[in-house]
Design a protein around this motif. Structure first.
Motif, PDB file in Angstrom:
ATOM      1  N   ARG A  64       0.850  -1.181   0.000  1.00 29.17           N
ATOM      2  CA  ARG A  64       0.000   0.000   0.000  1.00 29.17           C
ATOM      3  C   ARG A  64       0.895   1.244   0.000  1.00 29.17           C
ATOM      4  N   HIS A  65       0.576   2.223   0.842  1.00 29.56           N
ATOM      5  CA  HIS A  65       1.222   3.537   0.760  1.00 29.56           C
ATOM      6  C   HIS A  65       2.603   3.576   1.405  1.00 29.56           C
ATOM      7  N   MET A  66       2.991   2.505   2.097  1.00 29.10           N
ATOM      8  CA  MET A  66       4.285   2.489   2.780  1.00 29.10           C
ATOM      9  C   MET A  66       5.028   1.208   2.430  1.00 29.10           C
ATOM     10  N   SER A  67       5.538   1.144   1.229  1.00 24.10           N
ATOM     11  CA  SER A  67       6.272  -0.050   0.784  1.00 24.10           C
ATOM     12  C   SER A  67       7.449  -0.347   1.691  1.00 24.10           C
ATOM     13  N   PHE A  68       8.062   0.690   2.242  1.00 21.66           N
ATOM     14  CA  PHE A  68       9.246   0.494   3.089  1.00 21.66           C
ATOM     15  C   PHE A  68       8.887  -0.141   4.432  1.00 21.66           C
ATOM     16  N   VAL A  69       7.591  -0.193   4.758  1.00 27.14           N
ATOM     17  CA  VAL A  69       7.140  -0.913   5.943  1.00 27.14           C
ATOM     18  C   VAL A  69       6.744  -2.339   5.564  1.00 27.14           C
TER      19      VAL A  69
END
Length: 288
Positions: A265-270
């Protein structure tokens, strides 16, 4: 950092090295630096310092909500970014801007042509507010009819307090943003924070898909072709930054690459933390 009559909180991770630091610009406006702390291990893995900060209007920085109309705008936030680079002597730097932070990065690079920016990362961001609104309304059409109707009623009346709208918007954000502090999220996302609600309403609007604040006329589509800085675009398949938005940026920026993260979703790095770090370490090293 003193910033006029205000103060800006900043946080540095890792030791100085021969590599240029990575300066992180958070989203919102008003989301705080907190979620970037999931990248702290990047300092050791990548052998470079990370610098993150809370923009005016949120977190541990000054929050002059009583002066929102005068302070919470792109001019203030760009001046703050310029001041921070100067204050910390970040002569050579890489930038990573996520969501609104990517907008700030684009504004900074296009309007100010700063020296010493080795590369930029545009994470789940947008080149124009109208495009964001249009694409997110397309995503709304994929929701259940009752949720679509609740959102449409709220938009027509301008009243976003109805319980059915609140439920529908929460579903939308869970599907595309993962903004809620879910129990399985990393601690920085669950941590209580001084969210910049007034900064968000003033700069952006009542929700993600109705840009009605002072950033509503943000549109840098035509200027992207003038960017000379190497740019990495990252986004997720289920992102608010849809593949159409990400590809539009990649097609227009001359020296760009695009990395699409599946099932994010909006936070690929998470959601794809290790994969994301491998991608940006390779990118940063290639552009040092």
């Amino acid at each position: 950092m003193p910033f006029g009559k205000y103060q800006t909180y900043y946080r540095i991770v890792g030791e100085k090295s021969t590599k240029a630091p990575l300066l992180l610009l958070h989203g919102g406006p008003g989301s705080t630096h907190n979620y970037f702390e999931v990248l702290d291990d990047l300092a050791k893995k990548g052998h470079r310092q990370l610098v993150m900060y809370d923009q005016i209007g949120c977190g541990k920085s000054s929050m002059p909500d009583d002066q929102a109309d005068q302070v919470y705008n792109q001019e203030t936030w760009v001046k703050e970014l310029i001041a921070l680079r100067d204050y910390l002597s970040l002569d050579q730097v890489h930038l990573l801007g996520q969501s609104w932070g990517g907008m700030l990065e684009i504004i900074y690079l296009c309007d100010h042509a700063p020296k010493g920016v080795k590369s930029g990362i545009l994470a789940s961001t947008l080149p124009a507010s109208w495009m964001w609104g249009k694409e997110l309304h397309r995503l709304i059409k994929l929701m259940a009819p009752a949720d679509q109707a609740a959102i449409a009623r709220a938009e027509a009346s301008g009243d976003y307090s109805a319980p059915d709208y609140q439920r529908a918007n929460a579903k939308f954000m869970e599907q595309h943003c993962s903004a809620a502090p879910a129990a399985d999220n990393p601690e920085p996302l669950r941590r209580k924070k001084r969210a910049g609600t007034v900064a968000y309403l003033t700069g952006w609007g009542p929700n993600e898909y109705n840009p009605e604040g002072n950033l509503k006329n943000y549109d840098y589509l035509d200027q992207l072709k003038e960017l000379t800085t190497p740019m990495l675009i990252t986004s997720g398949t289920d992102d608010l930054c849809t593949p159409y938005i990400a590809k539009t940026m990649a097609d227009r920026i001359p020296r760009s690459q695009w990395q699409l993260f599946e099932y994010c979703r909006h936070m690929s790095f998470v959601e794809r933390h290790d994969d994301y770090e491998r991608v940006i370490i390779k990118w940063l090293n290639a552009n040092d």
